[in-house]
Write a protein that holds these residues in place. Structure first.
Motif, PDB file in Angstrom:
ATOM      1  N   ILE A 162     -12.963   6.972  -2.040  1.00 49.63           N
ATOM      2  CA  ILE A 162     -11.539   7.031  -2.330  1.00 49.63           C
ATOM      3  C   ILE A 162     -10.901   5.815  -1.675  1.00 49.63           C
ATOM      4  N   SER A 163     -10.274   4.973  -2.469  1.00 47.40           N
ATOM      5  CA  SER A 163      -9.787   3.711  -1.937  1.00 47.40           C
ATOM      6  C   SER A 163      -8.773   3.923  -0.824  1.00 47.40           C
ATOM      7  N   SER A 164      -9.037   3.309   0.322  1.00 53.75           N
ATOM      8  CA  SER A 164      -8.089   3.350   1.445  1.00 53.75           C
ATOM      9  C   SER A 164      -7.520   1.967   1.714  1.00 53.75           C
ATOM     10  N   GLU A 165      -7.893   0.991   0.866  1.00 54.07           N
ATOM     11  CA  GLU A 165      -7.445  -0.378   1.087  1.00 54.07           C
ATOM     12  C   GLU A 165      -6.508  -0.856  -0.026  1.00 54.07           C
ATOM     13  N   ASP A 166      -5.928   0.077  -0.731  1.00 52.87           N
ATOM     14  CA  ASP A 166      -5.005  -0.275  -1.805  1.00 52.87           C
ATOM     15  C   ASP A 166      -3.845  -1.078  -1.238  1.00 52.87           C
ATOM     16  N   ILE A 167      -3.623  -2.261  -1.800  1.00 53.94           N
ATOM     17  CA  ILE A 167      -2.533  -3.106  -1.317  1.00 53.94           C
ATOM     18  C   ILE A 167      -1.194  -2.383  -1.454  1.00 53.94           C
ATOM     19  N   ASN A 168      -1.045  -1.564  -2.503  1.00 50.16           N
ATOM     20  CA  ASN A 168       0.200  -0.836  -2.706  1.00 50.16           C
ATOM     21  C   ASN A 168       0.216   0.498  -1.964  1.00 50.16           C
ATOM     22  N   ARG A 169      -0.887   0.828  -1.295  1.00 45.38           N
ATOM     23  CA  ARG A 169      -0.986   2.043  -0.491  1.00 45.38           C
ATOM     24  C   ARG A 169      -0.750   3.306  -1.315  1.00 45.38           C
ATOM     25  N   VAL A 170      -1.823   3.827  -1.897  1.00 42.05           N
ATOM     26  CA  VAL A 170      -1.700   5.092  -2.615  1.00 42.05           C
ATOM     27  C   VAL A 170      -1.406   6.208  -1.611  1.00 42.05           C
ATOM     28  N   PRO A 171      -0.605   7.213  -1.983  1.00 41.54           N
ATOM     29  CA  PRO A 171       0.037   7.354  -3.300  1.00 41.54           C
ATOM     30  C   PRO A 171       1.178   6.353  -3.494  1.00 41.54           C
ATOM     31  N   THR A 172       1.310   5.887  -4.722  1.00 46.14           N
ATOM     32  CA  THR A 172       2.373   4.939  -5.036  1.00 46.14           C
ATOM     33  C   THR A 172       3.095   5.373  -6.314  1.00 46.14           C
ATOM     34  N   PRO A 173       4.430   5.351  -6.324  1.00 47.11           N
ATOM     35  CA  PRO A 173       5.182   5.792  -7.517  1.00 47.11           C
ATOM     36  C   PRO A 173       5.245   4.705  -8.584  1.00 47.11           C
ATOM     37  N   ILE A 174       5.343   5.141  -9.818  1.00 47.39           N
ATOM     38  CA  ILE A 174       5.533   4.222 -10.941  1.00 47.39           C
ATOM     39  C   ILE A 174       6.725   4.720 -11.745  1.00 47.39           C
ATOM     40  N   ALA A 175       7.714   3.871 -11.915  1.00 50.38           N
ATOM     41  CA  ALA A 175       8.945   4.239 -12.601  1.00 50.38           C
ATOM     42  C   ALA A 175       8.672   4.582 -14.065  1.00 50.38           C
ATOM     43  N   PRO A 176       9.586   5.335 -14.703  1.00 49.09           N
ATOM     44  CA  PRO A 176       9.386   5.718 -16.104  1.00 49.09           C
ATOM     45  C   PRO A 176       9.233   4.517 -17.027  1.00 49.09           C
ATOM     46  N   ARG A 177       8.239   4.587 -17.892  1.00 45.14           N
ATOM     47  CA  ARG A 177       7.994   3.602 -18.940  1.00 45.14           C
ATOM     48  C   ARG A 177       7.890   2.180 -18.382  1.00 45.14           C
ATOM     49  N   THR A 178       7.211   2.066 -17.264  1.00 43.05           N
ATOM     50  CA  THR A 178       6.924   0.761 -16.686  1.00 43.05           C
ATOM     51  C   THR A 178       5.459   0.741 -16.264  1.00 43.05           C
ATOM     52  N   TYR A 179       5.029  -0.378 -15.703  1.00 47.49           N
ATOM     53  CA  TYR A 179       3.662  -0.457 -15.194  1.00 47.49           C
ATOM     54  C   TYR A 179       3.686  -1.128 -13.830  1.00 47.49           C
ATOM     55  N   LYS A 180       2.599  -0.957 -13.093  1.00 42.19           N
ATOM     56  CA  LYS A 180       2.475  -1.562 -11.783  1.00 42.19           C
ATOM     57  C   LYS A 180       1.052  -2.068 -11.609  1.00 42.19           C
ATOM     58  N   CYS A 181       0.936  -3.237 -10.975  1.00 45.58           N
ATOM     59  CA  CYS A 181      -0.373  -3.813 -10.699  1.00 45.58           C
ATOM     60  C   CYS A 181      -0.872  -3.278  -9.357  1.00 45.58           C
ATOM     61  N   LEU A 182      -2.068  -2.705  -9.363  1.00 44.64           N
ATOM     62  CA  LEU A 182      -2.690  -2.197  -8.149  1.00 44.64           C
ATOM     63  C   LEU A 182      -3.955  -2.991  -7.863  1.00 44.64           C
ATOM     64  N   ILE A 183      -4.103  -3.454  -6.624  1.00 43.18           N
ATOM     65  CA  ILE A 183      -5.297  -4.172  -6.204  1.00 43.18           C
ATOM     66  C   ILE A 183      -5.890  -3.436  -5.006  1.00 43.18           C
ATOM     67  N   PHE A 184      -7.173  -3.089  -5.089  1.00 46.91           N
ATOM     68  CA  PHE A 184      -7.794  -2.339  -4.001  1.00 46.91           C
ATOM     69  C   PHE A 184      -9.264  -2.719  -3.910  1.00 46.91           C
ATOM     70  N   HIS A 185      -9.929  -2.244  -2.864  1.00 47.79           N
ATOM     71  CA  HIS A 185     -11.324  -2.591  -2.605  1.00 47.79           C
ATOM     72  C   HIS A 185     -12.187  -1.339  -2.541  1.00 47.79           C
ATOM     73  N   ALA A 186     -13.419  -1.472  -3.000  1.00 46.09           N
ATOM     74  CA  ALA A 186     -14.404  -0.399  -2.873  1.00 46.09           C
ATOM     75  C   ALA A 186     -15.728  -1.031  -2.469  1.00 46.09           C
ATOM     76  N   SER A 187     -16.531  -0.320  -1.688  1.00 47.04           N
ATOM     77  CA  SER A 187     -17.812  -0.870  -1.253  1.00 47.04           C
ATOM     78  C   SER A 187     -18.843   0.241  -1.139  1.00 47.04           C
ATOM     79  N   PHE A 188     -20.123  -0.149  -1.278  1.00 46.05           N
ATOM     80  CA  PHE A 188     -21.234   0.794  -1.180  1.00 46.05           C
ATOM     81  C   PHE A 188     -22.338   0.167  -0.340  1.00 46.05           C
ATOM     82  N   ASN A 189     -22.874   0.906   0.604  1.00 44.96           N
ATOM     83  CA  ASN A 189     -23.984   0.442   1.427  1.00 44.96           C
ATOM     84  C   ASN A 189     -25.318   0.831   0.796  1.00 44.96           C
TER      85      ASN A 189
END
Length: 211
Positions: free
Chosen positions: A144-171
């Motif tokens: 579960i991404s904990s490095e989301d630049i926008n910090r989930v949870p994040t709201p998105i206004a009606p009928r709009t979009y938002k760019c989310l950038i985050f990181h995931a890794s596996f050992n």
């Protein structure tokens, strides 16, 4: 009988009608009873106008409830930057010092999503989950991404979009072209949207380049 808004409008309409009839009946006795007719018409018009307003408000609320029930986010995978690397982890600690290092391969992903909210009400990105789905030995691994630049949870206004950038890794994974990521986005109502991305290129981390 319990007085509610709905039967109050009917009561007001009936009272206005009775007042008009009574006013016309008593008009022969005195001209002042014309006031009753005027008051009756006012009650009737007021009840009709308020009833129409209440119905429009009810329809709007029902429409919002329907939108709320069907609210679901969508997203496009804009970009995925994949990196394969090797870390070293100590097998033991002696006198406070790490000894007997072992190699631990790992992969990391920088993921860019465009998340859309097509509804007329605000929605929220509750969580983002990434699975590496085509490696049998790593099926249980998920993050579960904990490095989301926008910090989930994040709201998105009606009928709009938002760019989310985050990181995931596996050992304990060596990155291979053709690896498939399943990205699952969950909204505030626990409604999920998922898409699959195939990795076509891995960057080599410094430890791999040095070797």
């Amino acid at each position: 009988m319990e007085l509610s808004f709905q039967n109050f409008y009917a009561f007001e309409f009936t009272l206005g009608l009775v007042t008009i009839i009574s006013g016309f009946y008593l008009f022969s006795l005195s001209l002042y009873f014309i006031i009753m007719v005027v008051v009756g018409w006012y009650l009737i018009f007021d009840s009709v106008i308020r009833w129409n307003k209440s119905q429009r408000k009810k329809e709007n609320l029902e429409s919002l409830e329907l939108e709320r029930a069907e609210a679901k986010l969508d997203f496009d995978i804009e970009e995925v930057t994949a990196e394969s690397n090797i870390d070293w982890e100590p097998e033991n600690i002696v006198n406070g010092e790490p000894v007997d290092f072992q190699e631990v391969p790992n992969v990391s992903y920088k993921i860019k999503l465009n998340v859309y909210n097509p509804c007329i009400i605000e929605n929220i990105v509750r969580s983002i989950e990434v699975n590496l789905i085509n490696r049998k030995e790593n099926v249980p691994i998920k993050l579960i991404s904990s490095e989301d630049i926008n910090r989930v949870p994040t709201p998105i206004a009606p009928r709009t979009y938002k760019c989310l950038i985050f990181h995931a890794s596996f050992n304990e994974v060596i990155g291979k072209v053709g690896d498939k990521l399943k990205i699952i986005l969950t909204s505030m109502d626990n409604k999920s949207t998922e898409k699959i991305y195939e990795v076509k290129h891995y960057n080599l981390g410094n430890n791999l380049v040095d070797r």
